[in-house]
Design a protein around this motif. Structure first.
Motif, PDB file in Angstrom:
ATOM      1  N   ASN A  89       0.728  -1.296  -0.108  1.00 57.94           N
ATOM      2  CA  ASN A  89       0.016   0.017  -0.067  1.00 57.94           C
ATOM      3  C   ASN A  89       0.807   1.122   0.307  1.00 57.94           C
ATOM      4  OD1 ASN A  89      -2.153  -1.665   0.085  1.00 57.94           O
ATOM      5  ND2 ASN A  89      -2.391  -1.548   2.348  1.00 57.94           N
ATOM      6  N   GLU A  90       1.910   1.334   0.591  1.00 56.28           N
ATOM      7  CA  GLU A  90       2.568   2.506   0.813  1.00 56.28           C
ATOM      8  C   GLU A  90       3.954   2.769   0.019  1.00 56.28           C
ATOM      9  OE1 GLU A  90       2.877   3.719   4.949  1.00 56.28           O
ATOM     10  OE2 GLU A  90       1.020   2.663   5.093  1.00 56.28           O
ATOM     11  N   LEU A  91       4.661   1.824  -0.557  1.00 57.48           N
ATOM     12  CA  LEU A  91       6.049   1.532  -1.399  1.00 57.48           C
ATOM     13  C   LEU A  91       5.472   2.119  -2.741  1.00 57.48           C
ATOM     14  CD1 LEU A  91       8.274  -1.185  -0.387  1.00 57.48           C
ATOM     15  CD2 LEU A  91       8.311   1.410   0.189  1.00 57.48           C
ATOM     16  N   LYS A  92       6.170   3.156  -3.333  1.00 52.95           N
ATOM     17  CA  LYS A  92       6.111   3.757  -4.719  1.00 52.95           C
ATOM     18  C   LYS A  92       7.002   3.420  -5.450  1.00 52.95           C
ATOM     19  CE  LYS A  92       2.132   5.859  -3.516  1.00 52.95           C
ATOM     20  NZ  LYS A  92       1.337   5.128  -2.554  1.00 52.95           N
ATOM     21  N   ASP A  93       7.990   2.549  -5.198  1.00 55.29           N
ATOM     22  CA  ASP A  93       9.259   2.199  -6.028  1.00 55.29           C
ATOM     23  C   ASP A  93       8.791   1.251  -7.148  1.00 55.29           C
ATOM     24  OD1 ASP A  93      11.566   1.266  -7.113  1.00 55.29           O
ATOM     25  OD2 ASP A  93      12.773   1.522  -5.072  1.00 55.29           O
ATOM     26  N   PRO A  94       8.888   1.888  -8.381  1.00 53.53           N
ATOM     27  CA  PRO A  94       8.666   1.049  -9.612  1.00 53.53           C
ATOM     28  C   PRO A  94       9.477  -0.149  -9.767  1.00 53.53           C
ATOM     29  CG  PRO A  94      10.088   3.122 -10.302  1.00 53.53           C
ATOM     30  CD  PRO A  94       9.603   3.180  -8.646  1.00 53.53           C
ATOM     31  N   THR A 125      13.621  -5.933  -7.790  1.00 55.01           N
ATOM     32  CA  THR A 125      12.945  -6.039  -6.482  1.00 55.01           C
ATOM     33  C   THR A 125      13.541  -5.939  -5.102  1.00 55.01           C
ATOM     34  OG1 THR A 125      10.824  -6.997  -7.773  1.00 55.01           O
ATOM     35  CG2 THR A 125      10.776  -7.132  -5.380  1.00 55.01           C
ATOM     36  N   LEU A 126      14.432  -6.809  -5.052  1.00 53.73           N
ATOM     37  CA  LEU A 126      15.475  -6.960  -4.015  1.00 53.73           C
ATOM     38  C   LEU A 126      16.113  -5.787  -3.523  1.00 53.73           C
ATOM     39  CD1 LEU A 126      15.402  -9.420  -2.054  1.00 53.73           C
ATOM     40  CD2 LEU A 126      17.394 -10.165  -3.051  1.00 53.73           C
ATOM     41  N   LYS A 127      16.556  -5.047  -4.542  1.00 58.86           N
ATOM     42  CA  LYS A 127      17.516  -3.784  -4.441  1.00 58.86           C
ATOM     43  C   LYS A 127      16.440  -2.710  -3.778  1.00 58.86           C
ATOM     44  CE  LYS A 127      21.036  -4.498  -8.004  1.00 58.86           C
ATOM     45  NZ  LYS A 127      21.453  -3.986  -9.248  1.00 58.86           N
ATOM     46  N   GLY A 128      15.291  -2.794  -4.552  1.00 55.11           N
ATOM     47  CA  GLY A 128      14.289  -1.805  -4.357  1.00 55.11           C
ATOM     48  C   GLY A 128      13.799  -2.041  -2.742  1.00 55.11           C
ATOM     49  N   LEU A 129      13.578  -3.297  -2.334  1.00 57.89           N
ATOM     50  CA  LEU A 129      13.275  -3.486  -0.983  1.00 57.89           C
ATOM     51  C   LEU A 129      14.277  -3.265  -0.052  1.00 57.89           C
ATOM     52  CD1 LEU A 129      11.394  -6.879  -1.234  1.00 57.89           C
ATOM     53  CD2 LEU A 129      10.330  -4.741  -0.735  1.00 57.89           C
ATOM     54  N   LYS A 130      15.495  -3.416  -0.510  1.00 61.51           N
ATOM     55  CA  LYS A 130      16.765  -3.144   0.528  1.00 61.51           C
ATOM     56  C   LYS A 130      16.964  -1.513   0.717  1.00 61.51           C
ATOM     57  CE  LYS A 130      19.282  -7.140   0.185  1.00 61.51           C
ATOM     58  NZ  LYS A 130      20.616  -7.846  -0.548  1.00 61.51           N
ATOM     59  N   ASN A 131      16.617  -0.787  -0.452  1.00 63.62           N
ATOM     60  CA  ASN A 131      16.657   0.629  -0.496  1.00 63.62           C
ATOM     61  C   ASN A 131      15.628   1.324   0.234  1.00 63.62           C
ATOM     62  OD1 ASN A 131      18.069   2.652  -1.418  1.00 63.62           O
ATOM     63  ND2 ASN A 131      16.823   3.124  -3.251  1.00 63.62           N
ATOM     64  N   ALA A 132      14.415   0.560   0.574  1.00 68.41           N
ATOM     65  CA  ALA A 132      13.394   1.068   1.280  1.00 68.41           C
ATOM     66  C   ALA A 132      13.352   0.473   2.746  1.00 68.41           C
ATOM     67  CB  ALA A 132      11.800   0.689   0.654  1.00 68.41           C
ATOM     68  N   HIS A 162      16.473  -7.001   7.153  1.00 65.27           N
ATOM     69  CA  HIS A 162      17.270  -7.340   6.178  1.00 65.27           C
ATOM     70  C   HIS A 162      16.399  -8.290   5.339  1.00 65.27           C
ATOM     71  CE1 HIS A 162      20.967  -6.037   7.836  1.00 65.27           C
ATOM     72  NE2 HIS A 162      20.528  -6.290   9.311  1.00 65.27           N
ATOM     73  N   PHE A 163      16.308  -8.028   3.825  1.00 65.53           N
ATOM     74  CA  PHE A 163      15.693  -8.686   3.058  1.00 65.53           C
ATOM     75  C   PHE A 163      16.404  -9.698   2.430  1.00 65.53           C
ATOM     76  CE2 PHE A 163      13.014  -4.873   3.169  1.00 65.53           C
ATOM     77  CZ  PHE A 163      11.937  -5.248   3.597  1.00 65.53           C
ATOM     78  N   ALA A 164      16.057 -10.990   2.432  1.00 62.47           N
ATOM     79  CA  ALA A 164      16.469 -12.126   1.874  1.00 62.47           C
ATOM     80  C   ALA A 164      15.660 -12.863   0.728  1.00 62.47           C
ATOM     81  CB  ALA A 164      17.013 -13.068   2.610  1.00 62.47           C
ATOM     82  N   LEU A 165      16.035 -13.231  -0.497  1.00 63.54           N
ATOM     83  CA  LEU A 165      15.234 -14.121  -1.517  1.00 63.54           C
ATOM     84  C   LEU A 165      15.007 -15.410  -0.862  1.00 63.54           C
ATOM     85  CD1 LEU A 165      13.953 -13.550  -4.274  1.00 63.54           C
ATOM     86  CD2 LEU A 165      16.055 -14.391  -5.032  1.00 63.54           C
TER      87      LEU A 165
END
Length: 117
Positions: free
Chosen positions: A21-26, A62-69, A90-93
């Motif tokens: 709902n809140e992340l706008k990263d393409p 997507t993983l880069k975007g999540l880590k960035n956010a 920390h995000f992991a696939l």
């Protein structure tokens, strides 16, 4: 131990909601879901396992975007969940779903060969 599981589940629900709902990263794929969250006993770190449907490039983006956010997500978590220490995310696939699908495909091929003989 039970408190840790409850916190992990609550983090999982809130992080999913924030991503949807809140992340706008393409870069972040719409076919992204939180599989599980593992929180350390001291609540300093949370490892978030993410399943992403798509090719390798989509997964990496997507993983880069999540880590960035992750800072933004942590801030939003602080607003939603009231605990003394909010863990660093920390995000992991998580590729267990794809692994399971591959195993099912191999089993189907074996069954077809056995039926053909």
């Amino acid at each position: 131990m039970q408190r840790l599981n409850r916190i992990s589940e609550e983090l999982k629900k809130e992080i999913s909601r924030i991503i949807m709902n809140e992340l706008k990263d393409p870069r972040i794929s719409a076919m992204c879901s939180i599989v599980s969250v593992e929180t350390t006993p001291d609540l300093k770190y949370a490892k978030v396992y993410v399943s992403i449907f798509g090719n390798n490039e989509e997964k990496e983006n997507t993983l880069k975007g999540l880590k960035n956010a992750s800072g933004f997500i942590r801030k939003k978590l602080g607003d939603a969940i009231k605990i003394r220490y909010l863990p660093e995310i920390h995000f992991a696939l998580d590729e267990s779903i794809e692994h399971g699908a591959r195993i099912a495909q191999i089993l189907n091929e074996i069954n077809k060969k056995e039926e053909g003989e």
